[in-house]
Design an enzyme around this catalytic site. Structure first.
Site, PDB file in Angstrom:
ATOM      1  N   GLU A   1      -4.959   7.727  -2.636  1.00 44.21           N
ATOM      2  CA  GLU A   1      -5.488   6.437  -2.162  1.00 44.21           C
ATOM      3  C   GLU A   1      -5.811   5.523  -3.347  1.00 44.21           C
ATOM      4  O   GLU A   1      -5.737   4.311  -3.222  1.00 44.21           O
ATOM      5  CB  GLU A   1      -6.736   6.643  -1.302  1.00 44.21           C
TER       6      GLU A   1
ATOM      7  N   HIS B   1       1.678   4.599  -2.754  1.00 48.92           N
ATOM      8  CA  HIS B   1       1.786   6.051  -2.526  1.00 48.92           C
ATOM      9  C   HIS B   1       3.148   6.559  -3.010  1.00 48.92           C
ATOM     10  O   HIS B   1       3.248   7.599  -3.657  1.00 48.92           O
ATOM     11  CB  HIS B   1       1.685   6.359  -1.024  1.00 48.92           C
TER      12      HIS B   1
ATOM     13  N   HIS C   1       0.832  -1.208   0.000  1.00 47.74           N
ATOM     14  CA  HIS C   1       0.000   0.000   0.000  1.00 47.74           C
ATOM     15  C   HIS C   1       0.873   1.267   0.000  1.00 47.74           C
ATOM     16  O   HIS C   1       0.718   2.138  -0.866  1.00 47.74           O
ATOM     17  CB  HIS C   1      -0.913  -0.015   1.243  1.00 47.74           C
ATOM     18  N   GLU C   2       1.787   1.351   0.942  1.00 49.00           N
ATOM     19  CA  GLU C   2       2.628   2.549   1.024  1.00 49.00           C
ATOM     20  C   GLU C   2       3.536   2.662  -0.212  1.00 49.00           C
ATOM     21  O   GLU C   2       3.841   3.764  -0.656  1.00 49.00           O
ATOM     22  CB  GLU C   2       3.457   2.568   2.315  1.00 49.00           C
TER      23      GLU C   2
HETATM   24 ZN    ZN Z   1      -2.948   5.254   2.111  1.00 45.71          ZN
END
Ligand code: ZN
Length: 499
Positions: free
Chosen positions: A291, A265, A261-262
């Protein structure tokens, strides 16, 4: 370059430097700073914020902005001036005294919230929360255009072009279609075994596999670092220094998917071109668009069976006693298990947006409908029971679980759900133009990443999320893609018969 814009440069660079230093301290606070640093460092951060404020609100800056408006600007300059004007407007309309009081309130608010959560005592936080709501409404009223609703002002800060009208429709669709779908799934009685994801997973092995996966999806360790913090997050200084964190516990999937997830980003920020980085348009377009990228990597890529075909063996050989006997099919089912739960950050992909729906409805009631703060614990619990079929036994696992309101952030939550929906719309479009699952099976994630870079990352803040969505897919935001993605995926995974 326009003359006025050129003269604006030193101010912009100074503001950027204060901002970067502030962000670096925030990162340090959450990762490496010693326990005792807090109070003294807050003073430094306070000074940096004040300096930033004084650069942005400098009257020379507003004069130069006015002159810029009379000259011919190129599209990048134009966008930077637009961002600057917005930032000025936000800071200037609030009387300095009130701004300081509010800053103090949020810094105290976070501390009081943390204590109240620990003690499971809502009353302790309620008076502060009441003040935070009042300030938020007051500040929004300073900026509201003629006839504009206060909650719309707040929503616009996080996601331009998504007001209550659009969001009522979006969340209405989710409520109408996902709530009964979830009920059906739970009542089907299908059980998925996931006990093997919990156990003695050594931290150093989790870290090694986390680093492997981050690099595998495209995180560049020459331009980024990975550290440990209580809650995972990403910090972006510029496109040559993007930092992610994770945390480790005995549920191995928590760290694996937080790293992916990170990384999503971070890959977004690493994809910002050199010409834009360190300017006011050199970051991701919006909260929701950010997101959309992180959740795209985490869920659409990372929880996809095809993704694991080339790498499941690597995971197994790192954890032979825990996963050696688990087939890839069993593993993929386990990482996609649905379980209606109370905590948003631990929610599975299907129920996640319902947690956000609840917060949206409650924020609307607080800002627009005069809901009394005292009523919050009950309203919260009732909505969880209605939409997810679970009821918190105390406020720590209920209304006090998120930090956002204590920081004065209202209107932020919807971006989490919007991001997931943007991602599903991208995915539907990409599947028509590339053999998406085939690429994952062959480990060619770079093709997917490059596509995202071209259509999204390289624009920074030059376009709004809604415009990018339109430009890529040829269609305005359409939440149905998200619903279809989820219902198809989970119908198959749970072997449900289509209703
Ligand atoms: Zn996030």
């Amino acid at each position: 370059m326009s003359k006025a814009f050129e003269q604006l440069q030193p101010y912009l660079e100074k503001a950027q430097a204060f901002q970067t230093a502030k962000v670096l301290f925030e990162w340090d606070n959450e990762t490496l700073a010693p326990k005792t640093a807090g109070a003294a460092t807050s003073k430094v951060v306070g000074t940096l914020s004040a300096e930033y404020f004084s650069v942005i609100t400098d009257e020379k800056v507003s004069r130069l902005v006015e002159e810029c408006r009379k000259e011919a600007l190129n599209p990048v300059e134009e966008a930077i001036v637009r961002e600057l004007e917005e930032e000025m407007e936000k800071l200037e309309c609030i009387p300095a005294g009130e701004y300081r009081e509010f800053a103090q309130l949020t810094s105290e608010g976070t501390r009081i919230w943390a204590e109240a959560r620990k003690e499971k005592d809502f009353e302790r936080f309620a008076p502060t929360l009441k003040k935070l709501v009042e300030y938020t409404k007051k500040f929004a009223s300073y900026r509201a255009k003629e006839g504009q609703k206060l909650y719309d002002v707040l929503l616009d800060d996080y996601e331009k072009g998504f007001d209550m009208k659009t969001l009522d429709e979006f969340f209405g669709t989710l409520k109408e279609q996902l709530v009964p779908f979830l009920k059906n799934l739970v009542e089907s009685g299908v059980k998925i075994e996931d006990g093997f994801l919990t156990g003695d997973y050594k931290e150093e092995d989790q870290e090694a596999i986390g680093r492997f996966l981050a690099e595998y999806v495209g995180f560049d360790f020459d331009r980024g670092v990975m550290a440990v913090s209580a809650h995972p997050f990403t910090t972006n200084l510029h496109n040559k220094d993007v930092r992610i964190t994770t945390s480790y516990n005995d549920h191995v999937d928590d760290s694996l998917f937080s790293v992916i997830h990170e990384s999503g980003h971070a890959i977004y920020e690493m994809g910002i071109p050199d010409e834009l980085t360190q300017t006011l348009v050199g970051q991701g377009a919006s909260m929701g668009m950010h997101e959309s990228q992180s959740r795209f990597f985490e869920n659409i890529i990372g929880r996809n069976e095809a993704f694991w075909i080339p790498v499941y063996g690597t995971l197994q050989s790192r954890f032979p006693s825990q996963l050696g006997h688990v087939t890839m099919e069993q593993f993929v089912k386990a990482i996609n298990k649905v379980e209606p739960s109370l905590i948003r950050t631990q929610a599975d992909e299907l129920t996640y947006s319902l947690h956000v729906l609840i917060r949206y409805e409650i924020e609307k009631m607080l800002i627009e409908e005069g809901l009394d703060v005292e009523e919050l614990p009950k309203v919260w619990a009732d909505k969880y029971e209605e939409y997810l079929g679970v009821r918190p036994k105390d406020v720590a696992e209920g209304v006090l679980q998120d930090i956002h309101w204590s920081q004065g952030s209202f209107g932020y939550f919807p971006s989490y759900a919007l991001g997931s929906a943007f991602g599903a719309q991208f995915y539907a479009y990409m599947k028509k133009h590339m053999d998406f699952e085939g690429l994952l099976k062959r480990g060619e994630i770079s093709v997917i990443r490059e596509f995202l870079r071209q259509h999204i990352h390289q624009y920074g803040k030059l376009k709004t999320s809604r415009q990018m969505l339109k430009d890529m897919t040829g269609e305005d935001f359409n939440p149905q893609y998200y619903i279809d993605y989820l219902t198809e995926k989970y119908t198959k995974l749970y072997g449900l018969t289509e209703a």
